[in-house]
Scaffold this active site. Structure first.
Site, PDB file in Angstrom:
ATOM      1  N   GLU A  14       0.834  -1.206   0.000  1.00 14.14           N
ATOM      2  CA  GLU A  14       0.000   0.000   0.000  1.00 14.14           C
ATOM      3  C   GLU A  14       0.867   1.254   0.000  1.00 14.14           C
ATOM      4  O   GLU A  14       0.555   2.247  -0.663  1.00 14.14           O
ATOM      5  CB  GLU A  14      -0.923  -0.018   1.221  1.00 14.14           C
ATOM      6  CG  GLU A  14      -1.999  -1.095   1.124  1.00 14.14           C
ATOM      7  CD  GLU A  14      -2.839  -1.210   2.376  1.00 14.14           C
ATOM      8  OE1 GLU A  14      -3.996  -0.771   2.359  1.00 14.14           O
ATOM      9  OE2 GLU A  14      -2.328  -1.730   3.386  1.00 14.14           O
ATOM     10  N   GLU A  61      -4.143  -9.029   4.125  1.00 18.96           N
ATOM     11  CA  GLU A  61      -4.793  -8.611   5.365  1.00 18.96           C
ATOM     12  C   GLU A  61      -6.024  -9.447   5.725  1.00 18.96           C
ATOM     13  O   GLU A  61      -6.323  -9.649   6.911  1.00 18.96           O
ATOM     14  CB  GLU A  61      -5.213  -7.139   5.281  1.00 18.96           C
ATOM     15  CG  GLU A  61      -4.080  -6.145   5.402  1.00 18.96           C
ATOM     16  CD  GLU A  61      -3.448  -5.797   4.056  1.00 18.96           C
ATOM     17  OE1 GLU A  61      -2.729  -4.796   3.993  1.00 18.96           O
ATOM     18  OE2 GLU A  61      -3.686  -6.540   3.070  1.00 18.96           O
TER      19      GLU A  61
END
Length: 750
Positions: free
Chosen positions: A143, A163
């Site tokens: 990210e 995640e």
């Protein structure tokens, strides 16, 4: 860089290289995030900096957010501990527009009761950033890279957003930027499957701008960053891209289908739909609105039971490598290079397959050439099966087979570092034969699920070298390795076998020596409780359905079919003798075999099996069940008990929890969380429940104790609560709380 931190070096070309260092994977700890803010602000203000390259130390970009932060949130319930930088640091400071402007958005959210919020996004990003990726960029690491204006990587670097495996969603803008870089369908696939890809594949999708060698990574990245600064290369903010997004109607269709599929295959994983909701928000209302919803949803979902359970399982698995008086006494692992496997049957060939797949030389020993060829043929078939599934290439298969050598005598054993014996009846005599042939450092391991290791090695002079290496079938697929030590097994042998386990990609759990060891002992009441319910009149297919819905890969009766009845019949008298009064005895398995039912192996067990189709219920099984009920003095005239689905779960799993209490009390395992890991990896207990003991603690020791007492009154000693459980229930303590006064058994084993 050796110490954790963030440093910046400005070259004569005007490129500031900001390097993150937090070994081993440069996790984004709060201190690293603070360091990034500081160095970025400094770079933006300096006149001699034209552009920025962001990279990681030690050949790795970043493995993502430090998961210890999650654990702190779960301990305190305080989500303010979480870094809230998806906008301030990533969207504004690093990504931003290419000039210092202020953006105002009036965004109306239905989940805020239609209240209007004015969101201020001040941008400091007046200089371009390029991510120089090597090794891995996972989770928050990817990210972070995606908010840079370009990504340069080595070809084999791992990229992904895993995640969801922790019960949360990407919280640093991943739900917004990944669809804009690779397209919605591919982004959904990567996120929902927690699928990592190589950078060279990422370049095809648009996630990576260029690949280069590790030596040239910084050179190419610096040039690219300067190219953006002087406008010879495009200055791209991924959050503002729309060229890879489909129409709104098409996007909603993709998200709907994906959500429906996710719910079907993983109904107990709410984070899947939450992730899709965050993606949809950004597509409908824009990237910045998506960031805001992503942040809000992340803070909500991290407090769910699913997230707590999966984070616990994550840490529990890593804790298995910490074994008192083994991993903490300064020992170094020996170099294990060659392993002898004695016996090429189902388990022996599976173990050999696991070893050669991971680069270890294997000497496969059999008593005659026919059995030896069968063993080699089985190993080859195992490899070909992996090829068909796409997890092994032809080159890798051929390379693995070059590491295998079949022999009919012990002449090759003079240089082996470890010997694994498969056949149970021969273990004693074989150990006596090979202990003087193998080198003094050679580990003498036995793959067994129940046999007492003290008996196996009692006639040898090398009891310090004898250890249990309990693989689960198929050994080259199942991830658990139960390492069984006796009081005489040396710490060096345990450490070396743990190392072998890690080499062959297993999770090694060290346990004490007792009947069934940790996994089979803890779960022996599982099938017996199912048998009891069946004999009380509960439909076997309903039992399987309820337990499957709970989250097990299959119900207990289908599991027995798949495993075959041979092993169950062999260990039945062993468990009955070792745990007298705690077993439920029937003739059901014997009657099954007598009626020609051997499970999936011959196509007929509790279910009917045909190649290429799902197992089907067999109504004719009722005759066998009725006969077994008569022999168990539960006649067919007795009215079947009436139980709810919840009671079925409790009557099957609470005795398993009860036995886990005895296993902990006797010191068979190092810590409670080892049972959690073993139950997940060895028995398929649902990971999203955190493991057997963690799940039990979410219910409470008092409740479990009270239900077992009720079952005991109704159905007998099989349900009698253990002393360990009784004490914790009386004091309101969790089952995972450590013993304050360890028993003699615990002291002896550890």
């Amino acid at each position: 860089m050796a110490r954790a931190g963030v440093v910046m070096e400005v070259g004569s070309d005007g490129v500031a290289v900001i390097t993150m260092s937090n070994p081993p994977v440069n996790a984004l700890a709060l201190s690293i995030i603070a360091g990034l803010k500081e160095k970025y602000m400094e770079a933006m203000k300096r006149n001699d900096v034209k552009a920025i390259v962001l990279t990681g130390d030690g050949g790795k970009f970043s493995g993502g957010l430090d998961i210890n932060v999650f654990a702190k949130v779960h301990m305190t319930g305080d989500v303010s501990i979480l870094p809230d930088d998806s906008i301030n640091l990533l969207a504004s400071t690093i990504e931003g527009p290419n000039s210092a402007i202020t953006l105002y958005y009036n965004i109306s959210f239905k989940f805020y009761n239609q209240l209007n919020f004015r969101v201020l996004l001040s941008s400091d990003a007046n200089k371009p950033s390029v991510a120089a990726i090597q090794g891995l960029a996972l989770g928050g690491g990817l990210e972070l890279a995606m908010c840079c204006h370009a990504r340069i990587s080595t070809p084999d670097a791992q990229l992904g957003l895993p995640e969801l495996t922790l019960g949360v969603i990407p919280g640093f803008g991943g739900t917004q930027r990944l669809p804009r870089l690779v397209g919605l369908s591919k982004a959904v696939e990567i996120m929902l499957l927690s699928k990592s890809i190589r950078a060279k594949e990422g370049m095809e999708y648009g996630l990576v701008d260029a690949t280069t060698s590790p030596e040239n990574l910084l050179i190419v990245s610096r040039r690219w960053a300067l190219g953006i600064a002087d406008r010879s290369k495009p200055w791209i903010s991924s959050l503002k891209r729309t060229d890879k997004l489909t129409s709104l109607s098409e996007a909603r269709k993709i998200l709907h289908v994906s959500g429906k599929h996710a719910k079907k295959i993983a109904p107990n994983m709410p984070q899947n739909q939450v992730c899709l909701d965050a993606i949809e928000e950004g597509i409908v209302f824009g990237g910045y609105a998506g960031l805001l919803k992503e942040s809000r949803l992340f803070k909500e979902i991290i407090l769910t039971t699913t997230a707590r359970s999966l984070v616990h399982a994550f840490f529990a698995e890593r804790a298995t490598s910490k074994v008192p008086n083994v991993s903490d006494v300064g020992l170094k692992s020996s170099h294990i290079r060659k392993v002898a496997v004695i016996g090429g049957g189902l388990m022996g060939s599976g173990i050999a397959t696991a070893l050669i797949l991971n680069g270890l030389l294997v000497i496969l020993k059999e008593i005659d050439s026919t059995l030896l060829q069968q063993g080699i043929k089985t190993i080859t078939a195992n490899l070909e099966g992996l090829m068909k599934k796409g997890s092994l290439t032809l080159d890798k298969k051929n390379e693995a087979l070059t590491l295998l050598k079949g022999v009919l005598d012990y002449s090759e054993f003079k240089e082996v570092d470890m010997a694994v014996i498969e056949k149970v009846p021969l273990k004693q005599s074989i150990f006596n034969e090979i202990e003087n042939i193998c080198p003094r450092h050679c580990i003498l391991a036995t793959n067994t699920s129940t046999i007492d290791l003290n008996i196996v090695g009692e006639r040898t002079k090398s009891q310090d070298r004898i250890v249990g290496a309990h693989f689960f079938s198929p050994a080259y697929v199942m991830p658990l390795l139960e390492i069984v030590r006796t009081e005489k097994t040396s710490p060096q042998v345990i450490l070396d076998l743990m190392t072998v386990g890690k080499i062959i990609k297993k999770v090694p759990v060290v346990v004490g020596n007792c009947t069934g060891f940790a996994v089979n002992r803890t779960f022996f009441p599982y099938n017996q409780a199912a048998h009891m319910l069946l004999h009380l009149g509960v439909d076997l297919y309903r039992i399987d359905r309820v337990i499957s819905n709970f989250g097990m890969p299959m119900g207990p009766f289908q599991l027995q079919d798949v495993s075959g009845f041979g092993v169950a019949l062999a260990v039945k008298p062993i468990f009955a003798s070792s745990f007298e009064g705690r077993t439920f005895e029937t003739d059901l398995l014997e009657l099954m075999v007598q009626s020609g039912r051997n499970g999936k192996a011959n196509g007929k067990g509790y279910y009917l099996y045909q190649s290429g189709s799902k197992p089907k219920p067999d109504p004719s099984i009722q005759t066998v069940i009725d006969e077994s009920r008569k022999r168990a003095l539960i006649t067919s005239g007795v009215k079947p008990v009436s139980v709810s689905d919840q009671e079925i779960v409790e009557m099957i799993f609470f005795p398993v929890v009860n036995e886990a209490c005895r296993v902990m009390d006797e010191g068979v395992v190092v810590r409670a969380s080892d049972i959690d890991v073993a139950s997940i990896l060895g028995m398929g207990f649902p990971k999203y429940r955190g493991g057997l003991v963690f799940w039990a603690d979410t219910i409470g020791s008092s409740y479990i104790y009270s239900k077992l007492k009720k079952f005991e009154d109704a159905y007998g000693r099989f349900f009698t609560p253990s002393k360990y459980l009784e004490e914790r229930a009386a004091n309101g303590l969790p089952l995972s709380s450590a013993n304050s006064t360890p028993s003699q058994a615990l002291q002896a084993r550890l």
